[in-house]
Design a protein around this motif. Structure first.
Motif, PDB file in Angstrom:
ATOM      1  N   CYS A  27       0.845  -1.191   0.000  1.00  0.00           N
ATOM      2  CA  CYS A  27       0.000   0.000   0.000  1.00  0.00           C
ATOM      3  C   CYS A  27       0.885   1.248   0.000  1.00  0.00           C
ATOM      4  N   THR A  28       0.461   2.258  -0.749  1.00  0.00           N
ATOM      5  CA  THR A  28       1.241   3.490  -0.813  1.00  0.00           C
ATOM      6  C   THR A  28       0.358   4.664  -1.217  1.00  0.00           C
ATOM      7  N   VAL A  29       0.786   5.852  -0.828  1.00  0.00           N
ATOM      8  CA  VAL A  29       0.154   7.068  -1.352  1.00  0.00           C
ATOM      9  C   VAL A  29       0.992   7.660  -2.484  1.00  0.00           C
ATOM     10  N   ASP A  30       2.168   7.087  -2.735  1.00  0.00           N
ATOM     11  CA  ASP A  30       3.119   7.645  -3.693  1.00  0.00           C
ATOM     12  C   ASP A  30       3.278   6.702  -4.880  1.00  0.00           C
ATOM     13  N   LEU A  31       2.266   6.640  -5.727  1.00  0.00           N
ATOM     14  CA  LEU A  31       2.288   5.724  -6.854  1.00  0.00           C
ATOM     15  C   LEU A  31       3.418   6.038  -7.828  1.00  0.00           C
ATOM     16  N   GLU A  32       3.724   7.307  -8.040  1.00  0.00           N
ATOM     17  CA  GLU A  32       4.748   7.658  -9.018  1.00  0.00           C
ATOM     18  C   GLU A  32       6.118   7.109  -8.615  1.00  0.00           C
ATOM     19  N   THR A  33       6.418   7.110  -7.320  1.00  0.00           N
ATOM     20  CA  THR A  33       7.688   6.539  -6.864  1.00  0.00           C
ATOM     21  C   THR A  33       7.718   5.040  -7.119  1.00  0.00           C
ATOM     22  N   TYR A  34       6.593   4.368  -6.890  1.00  0.00           N
ATOM     23  CA  TYR A  34       6.509   2.933  -7.167  1.00  0.00           C
ATOM     24  C   TYR A  34       6.688   2.660  -8.657  1.00  0.00           C
ATOM     25  N   TYR A 103      14.909   3.184   7.464  1.00  0.00           N
ATOM     26  CA  TYR A 103      15.504   1.981   6.889  1.00  0.00           C
ATOM     27  C   TYR A 103      16.237   1.139   7.941  1.00  0.00           C
ATOM     28  N   SER A 104      16.069   1.437   9.208  1.00  0.00           N
ATOM     29  CA  SER A 104      16.728   0.649  10.248  1.00  0.00           C
ATOM     30  C   SER A 104      16.295  -0.812  10.172  1.00  0.00           C
ATOM     31  N   SER A 105      17.282  -1.700  10.114  1.00  0.00           N
ATOM     32  CA  SER A 105      16.983  -3.127  10.061  1.00  0.00           C
ATOM     33  C   SER A 105      16.405  -3.632  11.368  1.00  0.00           C
ATOM     34  N   TYR A 106      16.524  -2.845  12.433  1.00  0.00           N
ATOM     35  CA  TYR A 106      15.985  -3.237  13.734  1.00  0.00           C
ATOM     36  C   TYR A 106      14.455  -3.109  13.791  1.00  0.00           C
ATOM     37  N   GLU A 107      13.852  -2.363  12.867  1.00  0.00           N
ATOM     38  CA  GLU A 107      12.406  -2.179  12.921  1.00  0.00           C
ATOM     39  C   GLU A 107      11.686  -3.491  12.615  1.00  0.00           C
ATOM     40  N   PHE A 111      10.601  -6.705   5.980  1.00  0.00           N
ATOM     41  CA  PHE A 111      11.940  -6.141   5.821  1.00  0.00           C
ATOM     42  C   PHE A 111      12.314  -5.907   4.357  1.00  0.00           C
ATOM     43  N   SER A 112      12.047  -6.893   3.493  1.00  0.00           N
ATOM     44  CA  SER A 112      12.606  -6.771   2.147  1.00  0.00           C
ATOM     45  C   SER A 112      11.850  -7.584   1.108  1.00  0.00           C
ATOM     46  N   LEU A 113      12.108  -7.217  -0.140  1.00  0.00           N
ATOM     47  CA  LEU A 113      11.878  -8.058  -1.302  1.00  0.00           C
ATOM     48  C   LEU A 113      13.237  -8.331  -1.921  1.00  0.00           C
ATOM     49  N   GLY A 114      13.463  -9.580  -2.318  1.00  0.00           N
ATOM     50  CA  GLY A 114      14.738  -9.957  -2.907  1.00  0.00           C
ATOM     51  C   GLY A 114      14.669 -10.014  -4.423  1.00  0.00           C
ATOM     52  N   PHE A 115      15.708  -9.466  -5.085  1.00  0.00           N
ATOM     53  CA  PHE A 115      15.770  -9.426  -6.536  1.00  0.00           C
ATOM     54  C   PHE A 115      17.030 -10.152  -7.015  1.00  0.00           C
ATOM     55  N   PRO A 116      16.987 -11.492  -7.063  1.00  0.00           N
ATOM     56  CA  PRO A 116      18.139 -12.227  -7.587  1.00  0.00           C
ATOM     57  C   PRO A 116      18.463 -11.793  -9.014  1.00  0.00           C
ATOM     58  N   THR A 117      19.740 -11.804  -9.330  1.00  0.00           N
ATOM     59  CA  THR A 117      20.202 -11.390 -10.649  1.00  0.00           C
ATOM     60  C   THR A 117      21.379 -12.256 -11.057  1.00  0.00           C
ATOM     61  N   SER A 118      21.564 -12.430 -12.347  1.00  0.00           N
ATOM     62  CA  SER A 118      22.743 -13.152 -12.824  1.00  0.00           C
ATOM     63  C   SER A 118      23.886 -12.207 -13.146  1.00  0.00           C
ATOM     64  N   ASP A 119      23.700 -10.906 -12.892  1.00  0.00           N
ATOM     65  CA  ASP A 119      24.767  -9.925 -13.116  1.00  0.00           C
ATOM     66  C   ASP A 119      24.617  -8.793 -12.106  1.00  0.00           C
ATOM     67  N   ALA A 120      25.116  -9.022 -10.888  1.00  0.00           N
ATOM     68  CA  ALA A 120      24.947  -8.047  -9.808  1.00  0.00           C
ATOM     69  C   ALA A 120      25.669  -6.732 -10.095  1.00  0.00           C
ATOM     70  N   LYS A 121      26.791  -6.795 -10.780  1.00  0.00           N
ATOM     71  CA  LYS A 121      27.541  -5.568 -11.055  1.00  0.00           C
ATOM     72  C   LYS A 121      26.777  -4.679 -12.041  1.00  0.00           C
ATOM     73  N   PRO A 161      11.069   1.964  -2.063  1.00  0.00           N
ATOM     74  CA  PRO A 161       9.992   2.865  -1.618  1.00  0.00           C
ATOM     75  C   PRO A 161       9.392   2.427  -0.276  1.00  0.00           C
ATOM     76  N   ASP A 162       8.891   3.398   0.480  1.00  0.00           N
ATOM     77  CA  ASP A 162       8.241   3.156   1.767  1.00  0.00           C
ATOM     78  C   ASP A 162       9.134   2.367   2.725  1.00  0.00           C
TER      79      ASP A 162
END
Length: 333
Positions: A27-34, A103-107, A111-121, A161-162
């Protein structure tokens, strides 16, 4: 209701009660950022879903969204890899509380969505070109298999975002954590992570109610200058939970043990802003509900007939995990 433009696998493995994570709802109020982040930067497709007032009101009632909260609905996906986690985006017409304040990981919470890639660089170069900030520079880590074989991974945690963390990760000379587009190496969303105050209860939900299995579960220590951004040496539980026969769209659980976890006071559920619901498909929704009731899991919406743009027509119910996440269970009709 019309169906999605792509044929989306249900993700239910042979003999499995439930699928891998099929859909994540944000959920978001900022669709353009998404649209900018998930669409332009991450190269995903975003389609508007037109709902009648009746359809919208049915969604609100089922998802436990207050009647006075209005939204537009969008479907976000990687068209070249339809087995990945589908994103259902609710664009809110008025603000709701934010699940995360930073963005504190303690919250606590999603926490995240993961985006695996075959070319991280190459992915990291694209992120820098678009001004997407990282939690820390790219890290090189080791993979050690049970048979002693060693490999490497490249990982960067980006600020999505968010206040959602979006992880770019490549496994070098190993199969990726989820399938990637062979044309450009982009993948994901291929998994999601959650920070839990009561990790034992959350693990039990996935293993006892959804009947998933634990692939790994151990205590790690946070690295100096690591992307998690927590105190160096902090012990944390790191648990990976997979649907039977699945090698993607899994659930990761973190539980920091230094006493510094932060409760923002906002539940990780829709319609609060951020990632607030997972959807799992099943071939036996009645059994899932029996499992839930036997474990004292809160049922927010009982089994009912639904019609959904991404999932199709069938039966669904809405559960609440012990740490407050909403989980939608869907059985195709």
């Amino acid at each position: 209701m019309r169906k999605a433009k792509i044929n989306i696998p249900n993700g239910i493995g042979e003999g499995a009660l439930t699928s891998y994570i099929h859909t994540a709802t944000l959920c978001t109020v900022d669709l353009e950022t998404y649209k900018h982040f998930y669409g332009k930067v991450m190269k995903m497709q975003i389609d508007a879903v037109i709902l009648t007032d009746e359809e919208k009101n049915k969604h609100k009632a089922f998802w436990n969204v207050p009647e006075d909260i209005d939204f537009d609905l969008y479907h976000c996906y990687r068209a070249t890899v339809p087995s990945l986690i589908q994103l259902r985006i609710l664009h809110l017409k008025s603000p709701t509380p934010q699940i995360h304040k930073s963005y504190s990981s303690y919250e606590l919470g999603t926490f995240s969505l993961g985006f695996p890639t075959s070319d991280a660089k190459a992915m990291d170069k694209r992120m820098q070109e678009y001004g997407v900030k990282a939690m820390a520079p790219m890290q090189l880590g080791d993979i050690v298999r049970a048979n002693g074989d060693k490999g490497h991974y490249l990982e960067t945690i980006y600020k999505g975002p968010d206040y959602l963390h979006c992880v770019g990760i490549e496994r070098v000379n190993y199969p990726q954590l989820a399938p990637c587009d062979p044309a450009d190496g982009f993948g994901g969303p291929g998994y999601s992570a959650f920070v839990a105050k009561d990790s034992d209860a959350e693990v039990a939900f996935y293993t006892d109610v959804l009947e998933h299995h634990i692939l790994f579960d151990s205590v790690w220590e946070a690295a100096e200058d690591g992307a998690l951004g927590v105190n160096p040496g902090t012990p944390f539980r790191f648990c990976g939970i997979y649907a039977p026969k699945a090698a993607q769209n899994h659930f990761l659980l973190l539980d920091f043990k230094d006493g510094n976890m932060i409760d923002t006071g906002v539940q990780s559920c829709i319609p609060n802003q951020g990632l607030g619901m997972y959807t799992f498909q099943t071939g036996d929704i009645e059994k899932v509900v029996r499992n839930a009731k036997s474990k004292g899991i809160t049922i927010k919406s009982e089994i009912q007939e639904v019609s959904d743009y991404i999932l199709g027509d069938g039966k669904a119910c809405l559960l609440e995990t012990p740490n407050g996440m909403y989980v939608e269970i869907f059985q195709a009709g």
